[in-house]
Write an enzyme that holds these catalytic residues in place. Structure first.
Site, short mmCIF file in Angstrom:
data_model
loop_
_atom_site.label_atom_id
_atom_site.label_comp_id
_atom_site.label_asym_id
_atom_site.label_seq_id
_atom_site.Cartn_x
_atom_site.Cartn_y
_atom_site.Cartn_z
N LEU A 134 0.86 -1.25 0.13
CA LEU A 134 -0.19 0.24 0.00
C LEU A 134 0.84 1.25 0.09
O LEU A 134 2.09 1.13 0.67
CB LEU A 134 -0.68 0.04 1.34
CG LEU A 134 -1.99 -0.97 1.39
CD1 LEU A 134 -2.82 -0.82 2.62
CD2 LEU A 134 -2.89 -0.94 0.29
N ASP A 135 0.59 2.36 -0.64
CA ASP A 135 1.17 3.75 -0.69
C ASP A 135 1.36 4.28 0.91
O ASP A 135 0.57 3.73 1.68
CB ASP A 135 0.59 4.84 -1.49
CG ASP A 135 0.50 4.39 -2.83
OD1 ASP A 135 1.39 3.53 -3.40
OD2 ASP A 135 -0.39 4.98 -3.76
#
Length: 356
Positions: A134-135
């Site tokens: 995930l960012d």
């Protein structure tokens, strides 16, 4: 005093690539130094070439001058949602990297979860493996594998995993639901993902969205990924006129909740060993709720993905069509008083003086 770690190779690969898979938090240059200092042995022989080819069942031994430090859990430790002998699912907070970068090597979800499993079983050499990412500024569900077997099984089938997000965006989409389809590639200078003609660099990306609730200025969407490209949701929503709140990189105008308005709330996939379908959900972040509850009731109640019950309303809710009609009525009233509106993007209204 020297310490060593012995690894058994599972599939044919280059030595440096294999070391990177085993030590994802270690920089490439540091791994090359191990080779240069003859600290890596393959089947009992020191190897210095990073492109040395490993075969299945090769025995790799890494020696170090001192024992590697054990990670210590910190206050950023993600919430554990589920764990067994094969996988561990966490709820990653925003602002925390999934894995290390050149600038940040310690404050990562990988390191914190590794510390958790090592603290639980310090003498068993417990490890975790990256399945997906995930960012940094995206919160939500993140899965790590606890064995190489589980990692391989999950990565081979990751495209079939069902992934849904909550996104708070600027403006109101013209349609209550839709599918955004384009080929995305990364701009070499800005590093932004953007739509482009199909090519080896531009990969097909498919994003579905459903309007859950909206105010005059913001909307809460449920977003479902059909593909998993870098920054896919952020790029697609921005290009369609509704950038995610707080996403300055993709043209957001402000950041009223002091974070990126994107949360991975739903994840479903078959267990890598048993095959049993696992489903995980988390709640809407409070910051999202506060932003779209300023004017309660403009929106639909969600009944599964892609379906809104047309008769079922939230308080004094209105459908997107009714909302647009109401806005049109307000625009007419403002024109009569000398103030008008022009629509920008997917419903972002900007004031302007009436031309005389």
């Amino acid at each position: 005093m020297k310490s060593s770690r012995t690894l058994i190779v599972k599939e044919r690969t280059a030595l440096l690539r294999y070391l990177q898979s085993q030590y994802p938090e270690t920089k490439r240059t540091a791994l090359k130094q191990l080779l240069r200092h003859r600290a890596v042995f393959v089947n009992g022989n020191p190897v210095t070439r990073h492109d040395h080819v490993l075969e299945p069942k090769d025995r790799v031994v890494i020696e170090r001058g001192a024992p590697a430090p054990v990670c210590k859990p910190s206050a950023t430790m993600p919430e554990i949602v589920f764990e067994d002998r094969h996988i561990i699912v966490v709820n990653k907070p925003e602002g925390l990297l999934t894995i290390a970068t050149e600038k940040e090597t310690h404050r990562t979800a990988y390191r914190q979860v590794m510390a958790y499993v090592q603290e639980d079983r310090p003498h068993r050499g417990e490890r975790i493996f990256i399945v997906h990412r995930l960012d940094r500024d995206t919160s939500g569900l993140l899965v790590f594998a606890r064995t190489e077997e589980a990692k391989r099984a999950m990565q081979q089938n990751w495209e079939s995993a069902e992934k849904k997000y909550y996104a708070v965006v600027e403006g109101v989409p013209r349609e209550a639901s839709g599918t955004i389809r384009s080929h995305l590639r990364e701009h070499p200078k800005s590093l932004r993902m953007h739509s482009a003609p199909p090519s080896d660099e531009a990969k097909l990306a498919i994003t579905k969205y459903l309007l859950i609730r909206s105010t005059r200025h913001f909307s809460l969407l449920e977003v479902k990924l059909e593909t998993g490209r870098k920054n896919q949701i952020r790029a697609h929503l921005s290009e369609h006129g509704n950038p995610i709140v707080g996403d300055k990189k993709y043209d957001a105008h402000g950041n009223p909740i002091k974070r990126l308005g994107l949360h991975a709330y739903y994840l479903a996939f078959p267990h890598p060993i048993s095959g049993k379908r696992l489903v995980f959900k988390t709640a809407i972040p409070e910051e999202f709720e506060s932003l779209v509850n300023e004017e309660p009731g403009i929106g639909y109640r969600v009944s599964g993905f892609g379906h809104a019950k047309k008769g079922e309303r939230i308080g004094k809710s209105r459908s997107p069509v009714e909302t647009l009609q109401a806005k049109t009525s307000r625009m007419g009233n403002r024109r009569r008083s000398g103030i008008g509106f022009r629509v920008s993007g997917f419903g972002n209204a900007k004031k302007r003086r009436k031309e005389r």
